[in-house]
Design an enzyme around this catalytic site. Structure first.
Site, PDB file in Angstrom:
ATOM      1  N   ASP A  14      46.588 -21.853  48.282  1.00  0.00           N
ATOM      2  CA  ASP A  14      46.938 -22.076  50.372  1.00  0.00           C
ATOM      3  C   ASP A  14      48.331 -21.814  51.006  1.00  0.00           C
ATOM      4  O   ASP A  14      49.114 -22.139  50.170  1.00  0.00           O
ATOM      5  CB  ASP A  14      46.647 -22.751  50.447  1.00  0.00           C
ATOM      6  CG  ASP A  14      46.126 -23.105  52.658  1.00  0.00           C
ATOM      7  OD1 ASP A  14      46.004 -21.379  52.508  1.00  0.00           O
ATOM      8  OD2 ASP A  14      46.406 -23.411  53.320  1.00  0.00           O
ATOM      9  N   SER A  15      49.143 -21.432  51.998  1.00  0.00           N
ATOM     10  CA  SER A  15      49.984 -21.346  52.773  1.00  0.00           C
ATOM     11  C   SER A  15      50.733 -22.746  52.517  1.00  0.00           C
ATOM     12  O   SER A  15      51.379 -23.101  52.453  1.00  0.00           O
ATOM     13  CB  SER A  15      49.930 -21.001  53.365  1.00  0.00           C
ATOM     14  OG  SER A  15      49.116 -21.922  54.793  1.00  0.00           O
ATOM     15  N   TYR A  46      51.953 -18.570  56.675  1.00  0.00           N
ATOM     16  CA  TYR A  46      51.114 -17.273  57.037  1.00  0.00           C
ATOM     17  C   TYR A  46      51.117 -16.409  57.445  1.00  0.00           C
ATOM     18  O   TYR A  46      51.085 -14.874  57.578  1.00  0.00           O
ATOM     19  CB  TYR A  46      50.549 -16.942  55.385  1.00  0.00           C
ATOM     20  CG  TYR A  46      51.094 -17.606  54.187  1.00  0.00           C
ATOM     21  CD1 TYR A  46      52.270 -18.553  53.879  1.00  0.00           C
ATOM     22  CD2 TYR A  46      50.109 -17.103  52.935  1.00  0.00           C
ATOM     23  CE1 TYR A  46      52.811 -17.928  52.956  1.00  0.00           C
ATOM     24  CE2 TYR A  46      50.427 -17.186  51.715  1.00  0.00           C
ATOM     25  CZ  TYR A  46      51.875 -18.399  51.534  1.00  0.00           C
ATOM     26  OH  TYR A  46      52.075 -18.084  49.688  1.00  0.00           O
ATOM     27  N   GLY A  47      50.704 -17.038  58.754  1.00  0.00           N
ATOM     28  CA  GLY A  47      49.428 -16.524  60.243  1.00  0.00           C
ATOM     29  C   GLY A  47      50.396 -15.443  60.968  1.00  0.00           C
ATOM     30  O   GLY A  47      49.388 -14.453  60.793  1.00  0.00           O
ATOM     31  N   CYS A  77      43.021 -19.695  51.131  1.00  0.00           N
ATOM     32  CA  CYS A  77      43.524 -19.008  52.413  1.00  0.00           C
ATOM     33  C   CYS A  77      42.536 -17.761  53.357  1.00  0.00           C
ATOM     34  O   CYS A  77      42.687 -17.102  52.733  1.00  0.00           O
ATOM     35  CB  CYS A  77      44.863 -18.855  52.361  1.00  0.00           C
ATOM     36  SG  CYS A  77      45.959 -18.946  53.620  1.00  0.00           S
ATOM     37  N   ASN A  78      42.492 -17.888  54.357  1.00  0.00           N
ATOM     38  CA  ASN A  78      42.008 -17.077  54.679  1.00  0.00           C
ATOM     39  C   ASN A  78      42.763 -15.718  54.728  1.00  0.00           C
ATOM     40  O   ASN A  78      42.449 -14.338  55.222  1.00  0.00           O
ATOM     41  CB  ASN A  78      41.432 -16.665  56.592  1.00  0.00           C
ATOM     42  CG  ASN A  78      39.848 -17.833  56.443  1.00  0.00           C
ATOM     43  OD1 ASN A  78      40.053 -19.433  55.756  1.00  0.00           O
ATOM     44  ND2 ASN A  78      38.569 -17.081  56.367  1.00  0.00           N
ATOM     45  N   THR A  79      43.774 -15.475  55.607  1.00  0.00           N
ATOM     46  CA  THR A  79      45.240 -15.171  56.307  1.00  0.00           C
ATOM     47  C   THR A  79      45.203 -14.642  54.338  1.00  0.00           C
ATOM     48  O   THR A  79      45.597 -13.372  54.569  1.00  0.00           O
ATOM     49  CB  THR A  79      46.772 -16.100  56.295  1.00  0.00           C
ATOM     50  OG1 THR A  79      45.850 -16.465  57.677  1.00  0.00           O
ATOM     51  CG2 THR A  79      47.454 -15.409  56.464  1.00  0.00           C
ATOM     52  N   GLU A 156      50.150 -29.546  59.127  1.00  0.00           N
ATOM     53  CA  GLU A 156      50.953 -29.846  57.855  1.00  0.00           C
ATOM     54  C   GLU A 156      51.414 -30.799  58.471  1.00  0.00           C
ATOM     55  O   GLU A 156      52.576 -31.685  57.520  1.00  0.00           O
ATOM     56  CB  GLU A 156      52.303 -28.217  57.924  1.00  0.00           C
ATOM     57  CG  GLU A 156      50.821 -27.048  57.162  1.00  0.00           C
ATOM     58  CD  GLU A 156      51.167 -27.847  55.745  1.00  0.00           C
ATOM     59  OE1 GLU A 156      51.511 -28.112  55.000  1.00  0.00           O
ATOM     60  OE2 GLU A 156      49.540 -26.869  55.575  1.00  0.00           O
ATOM     61  N   CYS A 188      39.777 -20.568  59.543  1.00  0.00           N
ATOM     62  CA  CYS A 188      41.417 -20.836  58.359  1.00  0.00           C
ATOM     63  C   CYS A 188      40.880 -22.010  58.120  1.00  0.00           C
ATOM     64  O   CYS A 188      40.591 -22.863  58.585  1.00  0.00           O
ATOM     65  CB  CYS A 188      42.284 -20.807  60.250  1.00  0.00           C
ATOM     66  SG  CYS A 188      43.949 -22.143  59.053  1.00  0.00           S
ATOM     67  N   THR A 189      41.081 -21.826  56.781  1.00  0.00           N
ATOM     68  CA  THR A 189      40.992 -23.112  56.152  1.00  0.00           C
ATOM     69  C   THR A 189      41.973 -24.782  55.990  1.00  0.00           C
ATOM     70  O   THR A 189      41.526 -25.211  55.883  1.00  0.00           O
ATOM     71  CB  THR A 189      41.009 -22.791  54.696  1.00  0.00           C
ATOM     72  OG1 THR A 189      42.929 -22.970  54.750  1.00  0.00           O
ATOM     73  CG2 THR A 189      40.905 -21.710  53.770  1.00  0.00           C
ATOM     74  N   HIS A 190      42.545 -24.131  56.961  1.00  0.00           N
ATOM     75  CA  HIS A 190      43.663 -25.843  57.358  1.00  0.00           C
ATOM     76  C   HIS A 190      42.619 -26.129  58.918  1.00  0.00           C
ATOM     77  O   HIS A 190      42.629 -27.505  58.856  1.00  0.00           O
ATOM     78  CB  HIS A 190      45.267 -25.598  58.289  1.00  0.00           C
ATOM     79  CG  HIS A 190      45.902 -25.151  57.713  1.00  0.00           C
ATOM     80  ND1 HIS A 190      46.061 -24.080  57.036  1.00  0.00           N
ATOM     81  CD2 HIS A 190      47.132 -25.732  57.146  1.00  0.00           C
ATOM     82  CE1 HIS A 190      47.630 -24.040  56.013  1.00  0.00           C
ATOM     83  NE2 HIS A 190      47.899 -25.354  56.533  1.00  0.00           N
TER      84      HIS A 190
HETATM   85  N1  DGL Z   1      45.063 -22.005  55.116  1.00  0.00           N
HETATM   86  C1  DGL Z   1      45.670 -20.758  55.639  1.00  0.00           C
HETATM   87  C2  DGL Z   1      44.489 -19.640  56.367  1.00  0.00           C
HETATM   88  O1  DGL Z   1      42.796 -20.254  56.417  1.00  0.00           O
HETATM   89  C3  DGL Z   1      46.294 -21.051  57.045  1.00  0.00           C
HETATM   90  C4  DGL Z   1      47.352 -20.113  57.334  1.00  0.00           C
HETATM   91  C5  DGL Z   1      48.837 -20.212  57.672  1.00  0.00           C
HETATM   92  O2  DGL Z   1      49.479 -20.515  57.148  1.00  0.00           O
HETATM   93  O3  DGL Z   1      49.207 -19.757  58.942  1.00  0.00           O
HETATM   94  O4  DGL Z   1      44.285 -19.079  57.015  1.00  0.00           O
END
Ligand code: DGL
Length: 271
Positions: A14-15, A46-47, A77-79, A156, A188-190
């Protein structure tokens, strides 16, 4: 599948710490599997990045995890899934991948009010994957979207209940609630780390869908298909790599409710 491959780790990335919500579900479902987790915290979030940039980070990270023997890669990570999953599958044709896709299908099936909400990053909404799940599964319901700008950064920082986190979620949800939302997809996994706050704001008539348990089942299914499921009886280990700060991540892990997994600091782009 040789027994050595069965004992190889699952690679998860993930990011940042978001994918740990998926790691948690994988450990609950597959407790004997070893996991290596890559958090690209030097480059989170990453978004708001371009799909090309996210694709190149994802390729680099996949190389890193494969070099450490990963038998399957979970794009937690969805992104990154939106930007890179189909590219990764083409680039690494011998590697099984499991990715995230916004859980619009179960939401459309479960809603009573006919109004579902999706919280995800801008890149996730831009990707072809999101458009395709909405097209395929949500033609009969109203789908509301919000990007929750700044929320990944707050998580974060460990500010799960901070003032800014409240503000972001309040403004994202208020409008959706006003339109009769009864089912909310965490795209989003966060975001699962702020479920208590989401539930506090949205109230208990809103069903919150965290796809992590379904993803863990999908990981098991893929491992069974390639006969690479671990056969050992002992509890699996977790090794974390971060491109960010090791001490900060260690204290964040505690805040997020995890044990003290070993963490190794690495340089971004290192393979
Ligand atoms: N956990 C990432 C997701 O699921 C985070 C996105 C990010 O880094 O902006 O999209």
């Amino acid at each position: 599948m040789d027994s050595q491959r069965k004992n190889s780790p699952i690679g998860v990335f993930d990011s940042g710490v978001g994918g740990l919500s998926v790691l948690r579900a994988i450990r609950a479902h597959l407790p004997n599997e070893d996991i290596i987790y890559y958090a690209d915290q030097a480059r989170v979030p990453y978004g708001a990045r371009s799909l090309d940039e996210i694709r190149s980070f994802s390729e680099e990270i996949t190389d890193f995890l494969l070099a450490r023997g990963a038998k399957i890669i979970v794009v937690a990570c969805n992104t990154a899934s939106a930007a890179a999953l189909s590219y990764l599958r083409k680039t690494f044709p011998d590697t099984p991948f499991v990715g995230m896709e916004p859980a619009v299908k179960p939401a459309a099936e479960q809603t009573n009010s006919g109004v579902v909400g999706v919280l995800a990053t801008p890149a996730t909404f831009q990707g072809r994957l999101y458009a395709s799940v909405v097209e395929r599964f949500a033609s009969d319901v109203i789908v509301l979207q919000n990007t929750c700008a700044g929320l990944v950064e707050e998580i974060e920082r460990g500010a799960l209940d901070g003032e800014k986190t409240h503000q972001i979620l309040n403004s994202a949800l208020r409008n959706m609630l006003g339109h009769g939302l009864d089912t909310l997809v965490l795209g989003c996994t966060h975001y699962p780390f702020v479920i208590p706050l989401i539930e506090e704001i949205a109230g208990n008539h809103v069903r919150v869908i965290d796809p992590a348990p379904a993803v863990a089942k999908q990981v098991e299914y893929r491992l069974e298909t390639i006969r690479a499921k671990s056969k050992v009886d002992n509890e699996g280990t977790v090794q974390i790599y971060t491109t960010g700060n090791v001490e900060k991540l260690a204290s964040l892990l505690t805040k997020l409710g995890f044990e003290n997994f070993p963490i190794t600091g690495i340089k971004k782009g290192q393979v």
